[in-house]
Motif scaffolding. Structure first.
Motif, PDB file in Angstrom:
ATOM      1  N   PHE A 149     167.050  23.727 148.976  1.00 36.75           N
ATOM      2  CA  PHE A 149     166.934  24.442 147.711  1.00 36.75           C
ATOM      3  C   PHE A 149     166.105  23.612 146.756  1.00 36.75           C
ATOM      4  CE2 PHE A 149     170.879  25.581 149.770  1.00 36.75           C
ATOM      5  CZ  PHE A 149     170.835  26.961 149.735  1.00 36.75           C
ATOM      6  N   GLU A 150     165.304  24.286 145.943  1.00 41.68           N
ATOM      7  CA  GLU A 150     164.443  23.553 145.013  1.00 41.68           C
ATOM      8  C   GLU A 150     165.278  22.932 143.897  1.00 41.68           C
ATOM      9  OE1 GLU A 150     160.100  23.858 142.918  1.00 41.68           O
ATOM     10  OE2 GLU A 150     161.084  25.724 143.501  1.00 41.68           O
ATOM     11  N   PHE A 151     165.053  21.652 143.680  1.00 40.84           N
ATOM     12  CA  PHE A 151     165.706  20.907 142.616  1.00 40.84           C
ATOM     13  C   PHE A 151     165.048  21.308 141.296  1.00 40.84           C
ATOM     14  CE2 PHE A 151     166.082  17.028 139.986  1.00 40.84           C
ATOM     15  CZ  PHE A 151     167.454  16.846 140.030  1.00 40.84           C
ATOM     16  N   ASP A 152     165.856  21.717 140.334  1.00 41.00           N
ATOM     17  CA  ASP A 152     165.355  22.201 139.044  1.00 41.00           C
ATOM     18  C   ASP A 152     164.671  21.071 138.272  1.00 41.00           C
ATOM     19  OD1 ASP A 152     164.987  23.230 136.467  1.00 41.00           O
ATOM     20  OD2 ASP A 152     166.857  24.363 136.533  1.00 41.00           O
ATOM     21  N   LYS A 153     163.412  21.281 137.949  1.00 43.72           N
ATOM     22  CA  LYS A 153     162.610  20.274 137.228  1.00 43.72           C
ATOM     23  C   LYS A 153     163.262  19.852 135.909  1.00 43.72           C
ATOM     24  CE  LYS A 153     157.739  19.475 136.893  1.00 43.72           C
ATOM     25  NZ  LYS A 153     156.453  20.065 137.153  1.00 43.72           N
ATOM     26  N   LYS A 154     164.000  20.771 135.286  1.00 41.28           N
ATOM     27  CA  LYS A 154     164.662  20.465 134.011  1.00 41.28           C
ATOM     28  C   LYS A 154     165.768  19.430 134.178  1.00 41.28           C
ATOM     29  CE  LYS A 154     164.834  24.984 133.408  1.00 41.28           C
ATOM     30  NZ  LYS A 154     165.352  26.267 133.049  1.00 41.28           N
ATOM     31  N   LEU A 155     166.266  19.263 135.407  1.00 40.34           N
ATOM     32  CA  LEU A 155     167.350  18.310 135.652  1.00 40.34           C
ATOM     33  C   LEU A 155     166.846  16.939 136.099  1.00 40.34           C
ATOM     34  CD1 LEU A 155     169.870  20.640 137.503  1.00 40.34           C
ATOM     35  CD2 LEU A 155     170.020  19.795 135.157  1.00 40.34           C
TER      36      LEU A 155
END
Length: 183
Positions: A149-155
């Motif tokens: 799953f793609e890791f959220d850039k905001k995190l």
């Protein structure tokens, strides 16, 4: 977003001891179950054959004129596989970094434009080039098809204040550091 943060924190606390400083309390830190669990996971991946993934990734890279380099360094205690995909465009290079976590099925993609300023200096610009949208989408599809799953850039820079690792100070350790590497 809060639920995702809580899930990520739960995984972090499984591999990084809470409130034990890896710099100031190194001996205690190295003796914790969390640290031993993390090292065990890293050691499993040191010997794991990742050839099929690399072969498939290289096939995608070649279709878009990228050269693939495996920059995975488990001996440096990275928590991910790291792949650099690079291609030359006119007077600059495009570098795409793909990180694949070993702690949770997550991946993260960064893209840079690299401009050579002179013989000894290079400038990195964090960008998303429109010309590479299809390539980046193909990478995302490939990773998701593999169960990541793609890791959220905001995190990426979210600081986990009560854990740390290696030489990162307590309070400066981020989700990116926890799941990928200490860059």
């Amino acid at each position: 977003m809060i639920n995702i943060k809580n899930q990520l924190l739960e995984v972090c606390y499984n591999y990084y001891p809470i409130d034990i400083d890896s710099i100031k309390d190194k001996k205690i830190y190295l003796d914790t179950n969390e640290y031993k669990r993390l090292i065990s996971e890293i050691n499993i991946h040191k010997v794991k054959n990742n050839e099929k993934f690399i072969t498939e990734l290289n096939s995608i890279a070649e279709k878009y004129s990228y050269e693939l380099n495996d920059k995975t360094y488990f001996e440096w205690l990275d928590r991910c596989y790291t792949y650099e995909l690079i291609r030359k465009v006119n007077d600059y290079f495009i570098l795409v970094k793909l990180y694949k976590s070993i702690l949770k099925p997550l991946y993260f993609i960064e893209q840079f434009k690299i401009v050579e300023l002179d013989n000894n200096r290079v400038e990195y610009m964090d960008i998303e080039l429109e010309e590479d949208i299809f390539f980046l989408e193909k990478l995302r599809f490939f990773c998701e098809r593999k169960g990541f799953f793609e890791f959220d850039k905001k995190l990426k820079n979210f600081q986990v204040i009560n854990i740390n690792f290696d030489d990162i100070e307590m309070g400066k350790f981020t989700f990116f550091n926890a799941f990928f590497n200490s860059q």
